[in-house]
Design a protein around this motif. Structure first.
Motif, PDB file in Angstrom:
ATOM      1  N   ARG A   1       0.816  -1.214   0.000  1.00 27.62           N
ATOM      2  CA  ARG A   1       0.000   0.000   0.000  1.00 27.62           C
ATOM      3  C   ARG A   1       0.847   1.261   0.000  1.00 27.62           C
ATOM      4  N   LEU A   2       2.002   1.211   0.636  1.00 26.77           N
ATOM      5  CA  LEU A   2       2.883   2.386   0.654  1.00 26.77           C
ATOM      6  C   LEU A   2       3.304   2.797  -0.760  1.00 26.77           C
ATOM      7  N   GLU A   3       3.276   1.848  -1.697  1.00 27.07           N
ATOM      8  CA  GLU A   3       3.644   2.132  -3.082  1.00 27.07           C
ATOM      9  C   GLU A   3       2.421   2.220  -3.985  1.00 27.07           C
ATOM     10  N   GLY A   4       1.241   2.356  -3.401  1.00 26.09           N
ATOM     11  CA  GLY A   4       0.025   2.536  -4.188  1.00 26.09           C
ATOM     12  C   GLY A   4      -0.513   1.278  -4.813  1.00 26.09           C
ATOM     13  N   CYS A   5      -0.160   0.105  -4.263  1.00 26.91           N
ATOM     14  CA  CYS A   5      -0.618  -1.171  -4.814  1.00 26.91           C
ATOM     15  C   CYS A   5      -1.309  -1.988  -3.729  1.00 26.91           C
ATOM     16  N   GLN A   6      -1.828  -3.139  -4.127  1.00 25.63           N
ATOM     17  CA  GLN A   6      -2.550  -3.991  -3.202  1.00 25.63           C
ATOM     18  C   GLN A   6      -2.000  -5.398  -3.257  1.00 25.63           C
ATOM     19  N   LEU A   7      -1.791  -5.978  -2.091  1.00 25.11           N
ATOM     20  CA  LEU A   7      -1.353  -7.366  -1.987  1.00 25.11           C
ATOM     21  C   LEU A   7      -2.480  -8.157  -1.344  1.00 25.11           C
ATOM     22  N   THR A   8      -2.971  -9.170  -2.050  1.00 22.43           N
ATOM     23  CA  THR A   8      -4.047 -10.006  -1.517  1.00 22.43           C
ATOM     24  C   THR A   8      -3.550 -11.435  -1.375  1.00 22.43           C
ATOM     25  N   VAL A   9      -4.082 -12.120  -0.383  1.00 25.02           N
ATOM     26  CA  VAL A   9      -3.737 -13.517  -0.141  1.00 25.02           C
ATOM     27  C   VAL A   9      -4.940 -14.363  -0.541  1.00 25.02           C
ATOM     28  N   PRO A  10      -4.839 -15.102  -1.621  1.00 24.25           N
ATOM     29  CA  PRO A  10      -5.999 -15.874  -2.083  1.00 24.25           C
ATOM     30  C   PRO A  10      -6.314 -17.022  -1.129  1.00 24.25           C
ATOM     31  N   ASP A  11      -7.585 -17.391  -1.069  1.00 23.01           N
ATOM     32  CA  ASP A  11      -7.947 -18.534  -0.248  1.00 23.01           C
ATOM     33  C   ASP A  11      -7.579 -19.823  -0.981  1.00 23.01           C
ATOM     34  N   SER A  12      -7.875 -20.954  -0.366  1.00 20.24           N
ATOM     35  CA  SER A  12      -7.389 -22.234  -0.883  1.00 20.24           C
ATOM     36  C   SER A  12      -7.909 -22.539  -2.280  1.00 20.24           C
ATOM     37  N   TRP A  13      -9.181 -22.215  -2.541  1.00 17.98           N
ATOM     38  CA  TRP A  13      -9.713 -22.562  -3.865  1.00 17.98           C
ATOM     39  C   TRP A  13      -9.061 -21.718  -4.950  1.00 17.98           C
ATOM     40  N   HIS A  14      -8.814 -20.452  -4.659  1.00 13.77           N
ATOM     41  CA  HIS A  14      -8.209 -19.624  -5.704  1.00 13.77           C
ATOM     42  C   HIS A  14      -6.717 -19.922  -5.842  1.00 13.77           C
ATOM     43  N   THR A  15      -6.066 -20.314  -4.759  1.00 12.18           N
ATOM     44  CA  THR A  15      -4.670 -20.752  -4.868  1.00 12.18           C
ATOM     45  C   THR A  15      -4.568 -21.929  -5.825  1.00 12.18           C
ATOM     46  N   GLU A  16      -5.482 -22.878  -5.708  1.00 12.40           N
ATOM     47  CA  GLU A  16      -5.478 -24.030  -6.624  1.00 12.40           C
ATOM     48  C   GLU A  16      -5.726 -23.581  -8.059  1.00 12.40           C
ATOM     49  N   THR A  17      -6.567 -22.566  -8.244  1.00  7.99           N
ATOM     50  CA  THR A  17      -6.795 -22.027  -9.585  1.00  7.99           C
ATOM     51  C   THR A  17      -5.511 -21.450 -10.160  1.00  7.99           C
ATOM     52  N   VAL A  18      -4.794 -20.681  -9.350  1.00  8.35           N
ATOM     53  CA  VAL A  18      -3.541 -20.078  -9.816  1.00  8.35           C
ATOM     54  C   VAL A  18      -2.522 -21.159 -10.159  1.00  8.35           C
ATOM     55  N   LEU A  19      -2.421 -22.186  -9.321  1.00  9.39           N
ATOM     56  CA  LEU A  19      -1.472 -23.267  -9.608  1.00  9.39           C
ATOM     57  C   LEU A  19      -1.840 -23.991 -10.902  1.00  9.39           C
ATOM     58  N   ALA A  20      -3.128 -24.158 -11.141  1.00 15.57           N
ATOM     59  CA  ALA A  20      -3.555 -24.774 -12.401  1.00 15.57           C
ATOM     60  C   ALA A  20      -3.179 -23.890 -13.584  1.00 15.57           C
ATOM     61  N   LEU A  21      -3.269 -22.582 -13.406  1.00 17.99           N
ATOM     62  CA  LEU A  21      -2.879 -21.664 -14.471  1.00 17.99           C
ATOM     63  C   LEU A  21      -1.381 -21.713 -14.719  1.00 17.99           C
ATOM     64  N   VAL A  22      -0.588 -21.940 -13.664  1.00 17.97           N
ATOM     65  CA  VAL A  22       0.854 -22.117 -13.843  1.00 17.97           C
ATOM     66  C   VAL A  22       1.114 -23.325 -14.735  1.00 17.97           C
TER      67      VAL A  22
ATOM     68  N   VAL B   1      10.353 -32.870  -3.120  1.00 20.88           N
ATOM     69  CA  VAL B   1       8.902 -32.717  -3.033  1.00 20.88           C
ATOM     70  C   VAL B   1       8.605 -31.303  -2.543  1.00 20.88           C
ATOM     71  N   PHE B   2       7.887 -30.531  -3.342  1.00 17.67           N
ATOM     72  CA  PHE B   2       7.530 -29.166  -2.963  1.00 17.67           C
ATOM     73  C   PHE B   2       6.300 -29.169  -2.072  1.00 17.67           C
ATOM     74  N   GLU B   3       6.072 -28.052  -1.424  1.00 16.76           N
ATOM     75  CA  GLU B   3       4.966 -27.963  -0.473  1.00 16.76           C
ATOM     76  C   GLU B   3       3.633 -28.274  -1.158  1.00 16.76           C
ATOM     77  N   LYS B   4       2.790 -28.994  -0.429  1.00 19.37           N
ATOM     78  CA  LYS B   4       1.497 -29.403  -0.979  1.00 19.37           C
ATOM     79  C   LYS B   4       0.546 -28.219  -1.092  1.00 19.37           C
ATOM     80  N   HIS B   5       0.656 -27.278  -0.161  1.00 20.45           N
ATOM     81  CA  HIS B   5      -0.233 -26.122  -0.149  1.00 20.45           C
ATOM     82  C   HIS B   5       0.604 -24.840  -0.135  1.00 20.45           C
ATOM     83  N   PRO B   6       1.083 -24.412  -1.298  1.00 21.97           N
ATOM     84  CA  PRO B   6       1.913 -23.205  -1.350  1.00 21.97           C
ATOM     85  C   PRO B   6       1.156 -21.985  -0.832  1.00 21.97           C
TER      86      PRO B   6
END
Length: 341
Positions: A147-168, A247-252
């Motif tokens: 926020r100090l730089e005029g941006c927003q950092l959000t932490v996605p919940d578990s379902w959206h994290t899985e969506t992002v990983l699928a997009l990767v 083995v990488f973390e199961k829940h990044p």
């Protein structure tokens, strides 16, 4: 030190700190020009270091240069200077990304200078992280940094994290099917085992020395799990026989850095916010990496955004956790990126 008395040695110290910033494929697409008499530094993008296939609009280039700009602000504060930044000061010169007027300290100097100690400790970690969750208080601090730089950092919940990983995974498939994208990645990747190989290794030809790109020492292990690791596998371009598996973390734990709009000015703000978040995370004892793969393909990028969040445009996916800090990657000499007039 006044704005009219910035000498070459001071400028070199500032730029040496600035270039520790991350950039796509460690291409380091920045140039600095010191106007000694005026006490100003120009930050320019280097079109010869642009990713023409996977970053045709130069969004990632702007982010990398802006991360270097934030480091410059940190270094200026550490050296008792204020850095007054004007983004995109000349519409007729799109490669002129910022003018930085150096002068007396500003109100933000103390907070910026406190980050100087971690400039060279921040490395991208392509290693597995532990299962320990990042404390909410630390996440709040990272959100505040953005926020100090005029941006927003959000932490996605578990379902959206899985969506992002699928997009990767989808983005990796896109690159696998695109020979131009594969060639571009390969051109910034080396099989050198050490970013600073010994003279004997150089002589024997066992390592390739260069001041940019991703060396094998920074690849991290290959993922042995069923799911795709949330880091780019540079070893696909230059396989290393003894690289190893893990083995990488199961829940990044991911965080999405976003901006309301998607203009070059937004990209420059996002790059500064990204580096501020990464440095804050490093100071808090966290390891970090970044995932831009799904953001490099227009058909995937819009789906990275959490539809329930207020972020308009995701500029970077950040992975957070506890684990190895990652290997250092090489940097070009200051003399290659700083011109003095």
């Amino acid at each position: 030190m006044s704005a009219s008395h910035v000498d070459a040695d001071t400028a070199a110290r500032l730029v040496a700190d600035a270039v520790t910033a991350p950039s796509m494929h460690n291409a380091q697409p920045w140039r600095f020009l010191l106007h000694s008499a005026a006490g100003t530094l120009e930050l320019r993008g280097d079109p010869e270091r642009a990713m023409t296939r996977t970053d045709p609009d130069h969004r990632a280039l702007h982010l990398g240069c802006a991360a270097a700009l934030f480091n410059l602000r940190v270094s200026a504060a550490w050296n008792g200077l204020g850095a007054h930044v004007a983004l995109l000061p000349d519409p007729a010169d799109p490669w002129l990304l910022a003018n930085v007027a150096l002068g007396p300290p500003t109100e933000e100097n103390h907070e910026l200078a406190a980050l100087h100690d971690v400039l060279r400790r921040r490395h991208t970690s392509r290693h597995p992280f532990g299962d320990e969750r990042v404390a909410p208080a630390l996440l709040d601090g990272l959100r505040a940094a953005a926020r100090l730089e005029g941006c927003q950092l959000t932490v996605p919940d578990s379902w959206h994290t899985e969506t992002v990983l699928a997009l990767v995974r989808d983005a990796e498939h896109h690159e696998e099917m695109d020979p131009l994208a594969r060639a571009e990645t390969a051109s910034w990747t080396t099989g050198a085992p050490d970013p600073s190989p010994t003279p004997q290794a150089q002589t024997s030809g066992r390592a390739t020395t260069r001041g940019d790109g991703i060396p094998a020492a920074a690849f991290g292990p290959r993922s042995s799990g069923a799911a795709t690791a949330p880091v780019r596998d540079f070893g696909r371009a230059h396989p290393v026989p003894d690289r190893g598996w893990a083995v990488f973390e199961k829940h990044p734990q991911l965080a999405l850095l976003g901006t309301p709009a998607d203009t070059p000015a937004d990209w420059l703000r996002a790059g500064q916010a990204l580096e501020r978040v990464l440095l804050r995370a490093t100071a808090d004892g966290l390891a970090t990496s970044m995932t831009s793969q799904p953001l490099e393909w227009p058909e995937l990028r819009w789906t990275v955004r959490d539809p329930l969040a207020s972020v308009g445009h995701v500029q970077m996916v950040v992975r957070l956790g506890y684990g190895p800090s990652g290997a250092a990657t090489p940097r070009r000499p200051v003399t290659d990126v700083l011109e003095i007039r």
